[in-house]
Design a protein around this motif. Structure first.
Motif, PDB file in Angstrom:
ATOM      1  N   LEU A  87       0.832  -1.201   0.000  1.00 30.94           N
ATOM      2  CA  LEU A  87       0.000   0.000   0.000  1.00 30.94           C
ATOM      3  C   LEU A  87       0.863   1.246   0.000  1.00 30.94           C
ATOM      4  O   LEU A  87       1.823   1.355   0.761  1.00 30.94           O
ATOM      5  N   ASP A  88       0.509   2.180  -0.844  1.00 30.70           N
ATOM      6  CA  ASP A  88       1.176   3.479  -0.891  1.00 30.70           C
ATOM      7  C   ASP A  88       0.553   4.352   0.188  1.00 30.70           C
ATOM      8  O   ASP A  88      -0.643   4.652   0.125  1.00 30.70           O
ATOM      9  N   PRO A  89       1.314   4.775   1.197  1.00 34.60           N
ATOM     10  CA  PRO A  89       0.723   5.582   2.267  1.00 34.60           C
ATOM     11  C   PRO A  89       0.187   6.914   1.781  1.00 34.60           C
ATOM     12  O   PRO A  89      -0.689   7.503   2.410  1.00 34.60           O
ATOM     13  N   ALA A  90       0.670   7.401   0.636  1.00 33.30           N
ATOM     14  CA  ALA A  90       0.179   8.678   0.112  1.00 33.30           C
ATOM     15  C   ALA A  90      -1.220   8.558  -0.477  1.00 33.30           C
ATOM     16  O   ALA A  90      -1.981   9.524  -0.469  1.00 33.30           O
ATOM     17  N   THR A  91      -1.565   7.383  -0.995  1.00 32.19           N
ATOM     18  CA  THR A  91      -2.874   7.207  -1.631  1.00 32.19           C
ATOM     19  C   THR A  91      -3.791   6.277  -0.856  1.00 32.19           C
ATOM     20  O   THR A  91      -4.998   6.298  -1.053  1.00 32.19           O
ATOM     21  N   GLY A  92      -3.212   5.413  -0.038  1.00 32.49           N
ATOM     22  CA  GLY A  92      -3.996   4.409   0.663  1.00 32.49           C
ATOM     23  C   GLY A  92      -4.382   3.238  -0.218  1.00 32.49           C
ATOM     24  O   GLY A  92      -5.159   2.378   0.186  1.00 32.49           O
ATOM     25  N   ASP A  93      -3.827   3.179  -1.412  1.00 33.89           N
ATOM     26  CA  ASP A  93      -4.148   2.103  -2.345  1.00 33.89           C
ATOM     27  C   ASP A  93      -2.858   1.432  -2.815  1.00 33.89           C
ATOM     28  O   ASP A  93      -1.761   1.932  -2.594  1.00 33.89           O
ATOM     29  N   SER A  94      -3.011   0.324  -3.498  1.00 32.98           N
ATOM     30  CA  SER A  94      -1.853  -0.384  -4.031  1.00 32.98           C
ATOM     31  C   SER A  94      -1.307   0.362  -5.246  1.00 32.98           C
ATOM     32  O   SER A  94      -2.080   0.902  -6.044  1.00 32.98           O
ATOM     33  N   PRO A  95       0.008   0.378  -5.406  1.00 32.87           N
ATOM     34  CA  PRO A  95       0.589   1.005  -6.596  1.00 32.87           C
ATOM     35  C   PRO A  95       0.082   0.299  -7.851  1.00 32.87           C
ATOM     36  O   PRO A  95       0.059  -0.933  -7.900  1.00 32.87           O
ATOM     37  N   PRO A  96      -0.318   1.042  -8.884  1.00 32.30           N
ATOM     38  CA  PRO A  96      -0.999   0.439 -10.030  1.00 32.30           C
ATOM     39  C   PRO A  96      -0.114  -0.144 -11.128  1.00 32.30           C
ATOM     40  O   PRO A  96      -0.585  -0.922 -11.938  1.00 32.30           O
ATOM     41  N   ALA A  97       1.174   0.166 -11.171  1.00 33.02           N
ATOM     42  CA  ALA A  97       1.961  -0.145 -12.364  1.00 33.02           C
ATOM     43  C   ALA A  97       2.632  -1.507 -12.368  1.00 33.02           C
ATOM     44  O   ALA A  97       2.817  -2.091 -13.428  1.00 33.02           O
ATOM     45  N   LEU A  98       3.012  -2.020 -11.205  1.00 34.23           N
ATOM     46  CA  LEU A  98       3.877  -3.196 -11.178  1.00 34.23           C
ATOM     47  C   LEU A  98       3.213  -4.434 -10.588  1.00 34.23           C
ATOM     48  O   LEU A  98       2.310  -4.330  -9.762  1.00 34.23           O
ATOM     49  N   SER A  99       3.719  -5.594 -11.021  1.00 41.10           N
ATOM     50  CA  SER A  99       3.284  -6.876 -10.483  1.00 41.10           C
ATOM     51  C   SER A  99       4.311  -7.475  -9.541  1.00 41.10           C
ATOM     52  O   SER A  99       3.960  -8.219  -8.631  1.00 41.10           O
ATOM     53  N   SER A 100       5.583  -7.181  -9.779  1.00 43.41           N
ATOM     54  CA  SER A 100       6.642  -7.799  -8.992  1.00 43.41           C
ATOM     55  C   SER A 100       7.891  -6.933  -9.020  1.00 43.41           C
ATOM     56  O   SER A 100       8.191  -6.302 -10.040  1.00 43.41           O
ATOM     57  N   VAL A 101       8.606  -6.919  -7.902  1.00 43.83           N
ATOM     58  CA  VAL A 101       9.895  -6.230  -7.812  1.00 43.83           C
ATOM     59  C   VAL A 101      10.852  -7.129  -7.043  1.00 43.83           C
ATOM     60  O   VAL A 101      10.523  -7.612  -5.957  1.00 43.83           O
ATOM     61  N   THR A 102      12.032  -7.351  -7.608  1.00 44.92           N
ATOM     62  CA  THR A 102      13.105  -8.093  -6.955  1.00 44.92           C
ATOM     63  C   THR A 102      14.279  -7.148  -6.756  1.00 44.92           C
ATOM     64  O   THR A 102      14.661  -6.437  -7.688  1.00 44.92           O
ATOM     65  N   VAL A 103      14.834  -7.133  -5.543  1.00 45.15           N
ATOM     66  CA  VAL A 103      15.964  -6.256  -5.230  1.00 45.15           C
ATOM     67  C   VAL A 103      17.125  -7.099  -4.720  1.00 45.15           C
ATOM     68  O   VAL A 103      16.934  -7.998  -3.897  1.00 45.15           O
ATOM     69  N   LEU A 104      18.330  -6.807  -5.197  1.00 44.90           N
ATOM     70  CA  LEU A 104      19.568  -7.363  -4.676  1.00 44.90           C
ATOM     71  C   LEU A 104      20.280  -6.257  -3.925  1.00 44.90           C
ATOM     72  O   LEU A 104      20.531  -5.183  -4.494  1.00 44.90           O
ATOM     73  N   ALA A 105      20.588  -6.497  -2.659  1.00 45.18           N
ATOM     74  CA  ALA A 105      21.193  -5.476  -1.802  1.00 45.18           C
ATOM     75  C   ALA A 105      22.197  -6.132  -0.865  1.00 45.18           C
ATOM     76  O   ALA A 105      22.177  -7.351  -0.686  1.00 45.18           O
ATOM     77  N   PRO A 106      23.059  -5.333  -0.232  1.00 48.10           N
ATOM     78  CA  PRO A 106      24.047  -5.905   0.688  1.00 48.10           C
ATOM     79  C   PRO A 106      23.432  -6.699   1.839  1.00 48.10           C
ATOM     80  O   PRO A 106      24.011  -7.673   2.303  1.00 48.10           O
ATOM     81  N   SER A 107      22.256  -6.303   2.305  1.00 48.00           N
ATOM     82  CA  SER A 107      21.579  -7.049   3.367  1.00 48.00           C
ATOM     83  C   SER A 107      20.187  -7.443   2.901  1.00 48.00           C
ATOM     84  O   SER A 107      19.573  -6.767   2.081  1.00 48.00           O
ATOM     85  N   ALA A 108      19.699  -8.550   3.449  1.00 46.33           N
ATOM     86  CA  ALA A 108      18.351  -9.003   3.105  1.00 46.33           C
ATOM     87  C   ALA A 108      17.303  -8.038   3.653  1.00 46.33           C
ATOM     88  O   ALA A 108      16.258  -7.830   3.029  1.00 46.33           O
ATOM     89  N   MET A 109      17.574  -7.440   4.813  1.00 45.17           N
ATOM     90  CA  MET A 109      16.617  -6.487   5.362  1.00 45.17           C
ATOM     91  C   MET A 109      16.491  -5.270   4.449  1.00 45.17           C
ATOM     92  O   MET A 109      15.387  -4.788   4.187  1.00 45.17           O
ATOM     93  N   GLN A 110      17.612  -4.782   3.922  1.00 43.46           N
ATOM     94  CA  GLN A 110      17.560  -3.656   2.993  1.00 43.46           C
ATOM     95  C   GLN A 110      16.839  -4.063   1.712  1.00 43.46           C
ATOM     96  O   GLN A 110      15.993  -3.314   1.208  1.00 43.46           O
ATOM     97  N   ALA A 111      17.153  -5.241   1.183  1.00 43.69           N
ATOM     98  CA  ALA A 111      16.489  -5.706  -0.038  1.00 43.69           C
ATOM     99  C   ALA A 111      14.990  -5.819   0.189  1.00 43.69           C
ATOM    100  O   ALA A 111      14.183  -5.381  -0.645  1.00 43.69           O
ATOM    101  N   ASP A 112      14.596  -6.385   1.329  1.00 41.77           N
ATOM    102  CA  ASP A 112      13.188  -6.560   1.676  1.00 41.77           C
ATOM    103  C   ASP A 112      12.478  -5.208   1.721  1.00 41.77           C
ATOM    104  O   ASP A 112      11.419  -5.019   1.118  1.00 41.77           O
ATOM    105  N   ALA A 113      13.054  -4.253   2.413  1.00 44.99           N
ATOM    106  CA  ALA A 113      12.434  -2.927   2.528  1.00 44.99           C
ATOM    107  C   ALA A 113      12.365  -2.219   1.174  1.00 44.99           C
ATOM    108  O   ALA A 113      11.353  -1.601   0.832  1.00 44.99           O
ATOM    109  N   LEU A 114      13.436  -2.329   0.386  1.00 48.03           N
ATOM    110  CA  LEU A 114      13.473  -1.593  -0.878  1.00 48.03           C
ATOM    111  C   LEU A 114      12.549  -2.161  -1.946  1.00 48.03           C
ATOM    112  O   LEU A 114      12.191  -1.446  -2.884  1.00 48.03           O
TER     113      LEU A 114
END
Length: 190
Positions: A119-146
């Motif tokens: 949920l986008d806190p600015a709209t209160g709704d789900s972002p409309p454009a994407l189905s999936s996002v995968t992030v590779l980051a130095p930490s899993a917590m950062q990847a999860d949040a991003l």
């Protein structure tokens, strides 16, 4: 009206942290699932490394991979197709960074997946454009949040945000078309 009321309860300003308690403003609730799985993967990775484990693929809902696979090459992860979980969209070679994916099909509130758990806190709704996002980051917590940050930012802003955060990103739009930042090492699926 329900969404407007829920949006009024969303703000970090309604959270008070004390040495022994977390206090929320009335009407608020708190979930850590935006970073908790990543934190668990990071903690498990550090525990395994502390015990001398040099090569592992760890899945705590988010993935940490280090060292080499049993075949002696980089660990390879398939990226699930968000419209057909039995198919891989593509695969990527892990490069020591942790991997997290957020998608609209795992926790959905409407059959068309327009309303889901991100949920986008600015709209209160789900972002409309994407189905999936995968992030590779130095930490899993950062990847999860991003994954959530990128989901909300949308496809046009992802490349700049990925550069700013120094992470790799693969994103899939609602039609199943995908793109990835140039630093990802993609592998053939098959």
């Amino acid at each position: 009206a329900e969404v407007r009321a829920a949006r009024r309860a969303v703000s970090w300003r309604g959270v008070s942290l004390g040495p022994d308690a977390v206090v929320l403003r009335p009407g608020m609730a708190l979930t850590l699932n935006g970073i908790a799985q990543g934190h668990a993967a990071d903690a498990a990775r550090e525990a395994l490394r502390a015990h001398g484990i040099a090569h592992a693929l760890l899945d705590c809902g988010e993935t940490a991979a280090w060292g080499r696979s049993p075949r002696g090459n980089a660990w390879t992860l398939a990226i699930e197709h968000p419209r057909d979980p039995t198919r891989a969209l593509t695969a990527l070679h892990c490069d020591g960074r942790a991997v997290a994916t957020s998608a609209d099909h795992r926790s959905t509130f409407s059959p068309d997946r327009r309303h889901h758990h991100i949920l986008d806190p600015a709209t209160g709704d789900s972002p409309p454009a994407l189905s999936s996002v995968t992030v590779l980051a130095p930490s899993a917590m950062q990847a999860d949040a991003l994954t959530k940050v990128m989901f909300i930012a949308g496809p046009a802003r992802i490349p700049a945000l990925a550069r700013a955060w120094g992470v790799g990103v693969l994103w899939v739009d609602k039609a199943g078309r995908w793109q990835a930042t140039p630093d990802l090492r993609l592998a053939a699926v098959g």
